[in-house]
Enzyme design. Structure first.
Site, short mmCIF file in Angstrom:
data_model
loop_
_atom_site.label_atom_id
_atom_site.label_comp_id
_atom_site.label_asym_id
_atom_site.label_seq_id
_atom_site.Cartn_x
_atom_site.Cartn_y
_atom_site.Cartn_z
N GLY A 74 69.35 -22.52 123.74
CA GLY A 74 68.09 -22.73 124.48
C GLY A 74 66.84 -22.21 123.78
N LEU B 124 54.66 -26.40 122.04
CA LEU B 124 55.04 -26.59 123.44
C LEU B 124 56.46 -27.15 123.51
CD1 LEU B 124 51.77 -28.23 124.80
CD2 LEU B 124 52.55 -25.88 125.17
N GLY C 196 49.03 -15.70 119.14
CA GLY C 196 49.60 -16.94 118.63
C GLY C 196 51.00 -16.72 118.10
N HIS D 219 47.06 -38.10 152.23
CA HIS D 219 46.18 -37.06 152.77
C HIS D 219 46.97 -36.19 153.72
CE1 HIS D 219 42.69 -35.09 154.46
NE2 HIS D 219 43.17 -35.35 155.67
N HIS E 178 57.77 -29.27 125.64
CA HIS E 178 57.90 -30.71 125.88
C HIS E 178 57.50 -31.52 124.64
CE1 HIS E 178 54.27 -29.00 127.68
NE2 HIS E 178 53.63 -30.11 127.38
P1 FAD Z 1 62.60 -22.55 119.64
O1 FAD Z 1 62.67 -22.68 121.09
O2 FAD Z 1 61.87 -21.38 119.07
O3 FAD Z 1 64.10 -22.53 119.14
C1 FAD Z 1 64.44 -22.32 117.82
C2 FAD Z 1 65.87 -21.82 117.74
O4 FAD Z 1 66.30 -21.85 116.39
C3 FAD Z 1 66.05 -20.39 118.20
O5 FAD Z 1 67.06 -20.32 119.17
C4 FAD Z 1 66.45 -19.64 116.94
O6 FAD Z 1 67.35 -18.56 117.17
C5 FAD Z 1 67.12 -20.74 116.15
N1 FAD Z 1 67.17 -20.51 114.70
C6 FAD Z 1 66.14 -20.20 113.88
N2 FAD Z 1 66.56 -20.15 112.60
C7 FAD Z 1 67.88 -20.44 112.62
C8 FAD Z 1 68.86 -20.58 111.62
N3 FAD Z 1 68.59 -20.44 110.33
N4 FAD Z 1 70.13 -20.86 112.01
C9 FAD Z 1 70.43 -21.03 113.31
N5 FAD Z 1 69.53 -20.95 114.29
C10 FAD Z 1 68.27 -20.66 113.96
N6 FAD Z 1 56.06 -23.95 126.15
C11 FAD Z 1 55.88 -24.80 127.17
O7 FAD Z 1 55.84 -26.02 126.94
N7 FAD Z 1 55.75 -24.37 128.47
C12 FAD Z 1 55.76 -23.05 128.77
O8 FAD Z 1 55.64 -22.68 129.94
C13 FAD Z 1 55.94 -22.11 127.72
N8 FAD Z 1 55.97 -20.80 127.97
C14 FAD Z 1 56.18 -19.92 126.95
C15 FAD Z 1 56.19 -18.56 127.24
C16 FAD Z 1 56.38 -17.64 126.23
C17 FAD Z 1 56.40 -16.16 126.57
C18 FAD Z 1 56.60 -18.09 124.90
C19 FAD Z 1 56.85 -17.10 123.78
C20 FAD Z 1 56.57 -19.44 124.59
C21 FAD Z 1 56.36 -20.36 125.63
N9 FAD Z 1 56.30 -21.74 125.36
C22 FAD Z 1 56.09 -22.60 126.39
C23 FAD Z 1 56.47 -22.28 124.01
C24 FAD Z 1 57.91 -22.81 123.82
O9 FAD Z 1 58.82 -21.77 124.07
C25 FAD Z 1 58.09 -23.35 122.40
O10 FAD Z 1 57.08 -24.30 122.12
C26 FAD Z 1 59.45 -24.01 122.26
O11 FAD Z 1 60.49 -23.10 122.54
C27 FAD Z 1 59.64 -24.58 120.86
O12 FAD Z 1 60.89 -25.17 120.78
P2 FAD Z 1 61.66 -25.32 119.38
O13 FAD Z 1 62.91 -26.04 119.72
O14 FAD Z 1 60.76 -25.86 118.36
O15 FAD Z 1 61.98 -23.82 118.93
P1 NAD Z 2 47.32 -18.88 121.97
O1 NAD Z 2 46.97 -19.62 120.75
O2 NAD Z 2 47.41 -19.58 123.26
O3 NAD Z 2 46.27 -17.70 122.21
C1 NAD Z 2 45.97 -16.75 121.23
C2 NAD Z 2 44.61 -16.18 121.56
O4 NAD Z 2 44.41 -15.07 120.72
C3 NAD Z 2 43.47 -17.17 121.30
O5 NAD Z 2 42.61 -17.19 122.40
C4 NAD Z 2 42.80 -16.60 120.06
O6 NAD Z 2 41.43 -16.88 119.99
C5 NAD Z 2 43.09 -15.12 120.23
N1 NAD Z 2 43.05 -14.34 118.99
C6 NAD Z 2 43.50 -14.71 117.77
N2 NAD Z 2 43.28 -13.72 116.88
C7 NAD Z 2 42.69 -12.71 117.58
C8 NAD Z 2 42.23 -11.42 117.22
N3 NAD Z 2 42.31 -10.98 115.97
N4 NAD Z 2 41.68 -10.63 118.19
C9 NAD Z 2 41.58 -11.08 119.48
N5 NAD Z 2 42.01 -12.31 119.86
C10 NAD Z 2 42.57 -13.10 118.93
O7 NAD Z 2 48.67 -18.11 121.59
P2 NAD Z 2 49.67 -17.28 122.51
O8 NAD Z 2 49.07 -17.02 123.82
O9 NAD Z 2 50.16 -16.16 121.68
O10 NAD Z 2 50.85 -18.32 122.70
C11 NAD Z 2 51.58 -18.78 121.53
C12 NAD Z 2 52.05 -20.19 121.70
O11 NAD Z 2 53.04 -20.27 122.72
C13 NAD Z 2 50.92 -21.10 122.07
O12 NAD Z 2 50.79 -22.06 121.06
C14 NAD Z 2 51.31 -21.77 123.33
O13 NAD Z 2 51.19 -23.15 123.25
C15 NAD Z 2 52.77 -21.39 123.55
N6 NAD Z 2 52.88 -21.00 124.96
C16 NAD Z 2 52.73 -21.99 125.90
C17 NAD Z 2 52.78 -21.67 127.24
C18 NAD Z 2 52.59 -22.74 128.24
O14 NAD Z 2 52.70 -23.92 127.88
N7 NAD Z 2 52.32 -22.44 129.49
C19 NAD Z 2 52.96 -20.36 127.64
C20 NAD Z 2 53.08 -19.38 126.67
C21 NAD Z 2 53.05 -19.73 125.33
#
Ligand code: FAD
Ligand code: NAD
Length: 464
Positions: free
Chosen positions: A38, A317, A269, A442, A319
């Site tokens: 996951g 993201l 980020g 509505h 999705h």
């Molecule tokens: P990942 O989900 O990062 O999966 C990569 C996988 O590869 C991991 O399990 C890792 O262990 C594995 N891996 C890496 N290298 C190797 C290797 N060499 N061999 C085997 N396995 C390996 N996005 C949303 O759209 N909605 C949200 O609400 C949302 N909320 C978030 C909240 C948080 C706190 C965070 C941190 C992120 C959130 N995101 C959200 C972002 C979302 O989690 C990522 O965009 C998404 O998981 C990316 O999917 P991916 O499949 O590219 O990689």
């Molecule tokens: P983000 O890019 O959303 O936000 C990072 C923020 O940090 C920005 O506002 C940026 O201007 C600021 N920043 C950067 N450098 C800085 C500095 N030196 N000092 C102060 N502020 C600084 O990144 P995030 O919140 O870390 O999330 C990471 C990724 O995970 C995002 O790309 C996001 O798409 C994904 N994510 C998505 C969801 C969701 O879809 N609901 C939830 C969590 C995370």
């Protein structure tokens, strides 16, 4: 073992690619280095953060809104330990679900670090080392939290989102660096439980990549929840002791401020993750930002090796990663799939929620495109008054000549679910008038979208 397709990484990109490959008849392997499937999303991202957001939202409502609804509650106290336990159960249920899906689709799962020996050979280093032969490979290794060069994440006081999802105690003062999605979602979790939350953001707006209206309104609402914001502040140092953390930053006026708290969440980020993949063995390298470069078919410069999700360009993201997983699987099967990147929605799961799709007003201005704008406030909605969710608004941007919807920006209750309707309208290139003339039940929050379309198409909303 010999496979048609091997996928490295089991996040939403990798596991969805695996299912689609298997559906299309490919013999498919999925390699994941962690014991649970996951990826970031299911284990330490989307799902656990939303579980904690839901629990704390219930507590916040009971604490602040129930009395207005005529519900008296005595002895209300948050139980963080139980919230974290429930969150862990939700994660387990969800990751177990992926195991089930792999079995159902006959995807063979290997636990261990996947690395290239050559273009068609992958070593899996786990409890026992295994070697897989593969025709095609999809790299879906995701991303990891970024930090600033002078910050050392000690995972105790100076933490990333991963640690913030399992704190043992509600912080007294949580300092967040970065006013983006993670900072505001996880900041909300603890602010609702009573923590003072201070957000230090480098730019002049929260969620700065989204339409300006959204950041402005979100700042106002989260301010009411007890957030302090330090916009246009440049963090210069972060130091921790066993019990506290001190963040130093330069204000826009050139003064130095010092914030002292018990935790500092670094949320500036995420960066692509390719460590340990053995890219050098297949003559593949990353760009300056650490991303794998891909062509329009998401193929790297090495034929037969594809990459998807956070490890390549574009929004990080879940999705977006899923769509790319399906895209590559169908491309490998000789189909002609298409991803409309411009119509991938973005959501922030604060309350009120924030959701958007298409161009922001700032982007349209930059393009010099002639557009019309129509807005509608939540407070004018019967549904919002009934639930007392009156904060927020909908803004619809449409082409000035053709009336085609170019962007929809929502902050308000249920925005995360409502944005799908805007995506549907825009995928079918609807005009603002098309939506305005459709019957909307509505009372619903969606009526705000209809009204904003009425405002955009002919400046004739009904209820304001
Ligand atoms: P990942 O989900 O990062 O999966 C990569 C996988 O590869 C991991 O399990 C890792 O262990 C594995 N891996 C890496 N290298 C190797 C290797 N060499 N061999 C085997 N396995 C390996 N996005 C949303 O759209 N909605 C949200 O609400 C949302 N909320 C978030 C909240 C948080 C706190 C965070 C941190 C992120 C959130 N995101 C959200 C972002 C979302 O989690 C990522 O965009 C998404 O998981 C990316 O999917 P991916 O499949 O590219 O990689
Ligand atoms: P983000 O890019 O959303 O936000 C990072 C923020 O940090 C920005 O506002 C940026 O201007 C600021 N920043 C950067 N450098 C800085 C500095 N030196 N000092 C102060 N502020 C600084 O990144 P995030 O919140 O870390 O999330 C990471 C990724 O995970 C995002 O790309 C996001 O798409 C994904 N994510 C998505 C969801 C969701 O879809 N609901 C939830 C969590 C995370």
């Amino acid at each position: 073992m010999k496979y048609d397709v091997t996928i490295i990484g089991s996040g939403p990109g990798g596991y969805v690619a695996a299912i689609r490959c298997a559906q299309l008849g490919f013999k498919t392997a999925l390699v994941e280095k962690y014991p649970t499937l996951g990826g970031t999303c299911l284990n330490v991202g989307c799902i656990p953060s939303k579980a904690l957001l839901d629990s704390t939202e219930h507590y916040h409502n009971a604490n602040t809104h129930f009395a207005d609804h005529g519900i008296k509650v005595n002895g209300l106290t948050p139980d963080l330990k139980q919230m974290i336990k429930r969150k862990d159960e939700v994660v387990k249920m969800t990751t177990d679900g992926i195991n089930y899906l792999m079995k159902k689709n006959k995807v063979e799962v290997y636990q261990g670090v996947g690395s290239f020996i050559d273009t068609h050979t992958i070593k899996v280093s786990g409890e026992q080392e295994q070697t897989l032969q593969t025709d095609k490979t999809i790299i879906a290794t995701g991303s990891k939290p970024s930090t600033l060069p002078f910050i050392e994440i000690d995972k105790k006081r100076i933490i990333t989102s991963t640690e913030a999802l399992q704190l043992k105690k509600v912080p007294e003062h949580l300092i967040v660096i970065g006013g983006g999605v993670i900072g505001l979602e996880l900041g909300s979790v603890y602010a609702r439980l009573g923590a003072k939350v201070s957000v230090v953001e480098y730019l002049d707006s929260l969620i700065p990549t989204m339409d300006r209206m959204l950041g402005k309104e979100l700042k106002r609402v989260l301010g009411k929840l007890g957030f302090d914001f330090y916009l246009k502040h440049k963090v210069t140092a972060v130091k921790s002791t066993a019990r506290s953390v001190t963040v130093t930053a330069d204000s826009p006026k050139g003064e130095t401020i010092e914030l002292k708290g018990d935790y500092c969440l670094v949320a500036v980020g995420r960066q692509p993750y390719t460590a340990g993949l053995g890219l050098e063995n297949i003559d593949l390298s990353t760009d300056k930002a650490g991303r794998l470069e891909v062509d329009d078919n998401l193929q790297t410069k090495v034929p037969g090796i594809y990459a998807i999700g956070d490890v390549i360009r574009g929004a990080m993201l879940a999705h977006k990663a899923e769509e790319e997983g399906i895209f590559v699987a169908e491309t490998l099967a000789g189909q002609k799939p298409h991803i409309h990147y411009h119509l991938i929605p973005a959501v922030v799961y604060t309350w009120p929620e924030v959701a958007a799709v298409g161009y922001t007003e700032e982007q349209l201005k930059e393009q010099g495109r002639a557009y019309k704008s129509g807005s509608f406030p939540y407070r004018a909605l019967g549904r919002a008054r009934a639930s007392m969710d009156i904060d927020g608004q909908v803004k619809v941007l449409a082409d000035k000549e053709t009336d085609e919807i170019l962007g929809v920006h929502i902050i308000g209750a249920r925005a995360a679910d409502m944005i799908a309707a805007a995506v549907t309208a825009m995928e079918y290139r609807a005009a603002a008038e098309d939506v305005a003339r459709m019957s909307h039940a509505h009372p619903t929050y969606m009526e705000a979208v209809k009204e904003a379309c009425l405002a955009a198409t002919a400046n004739r909303p009904i209820h304001i």
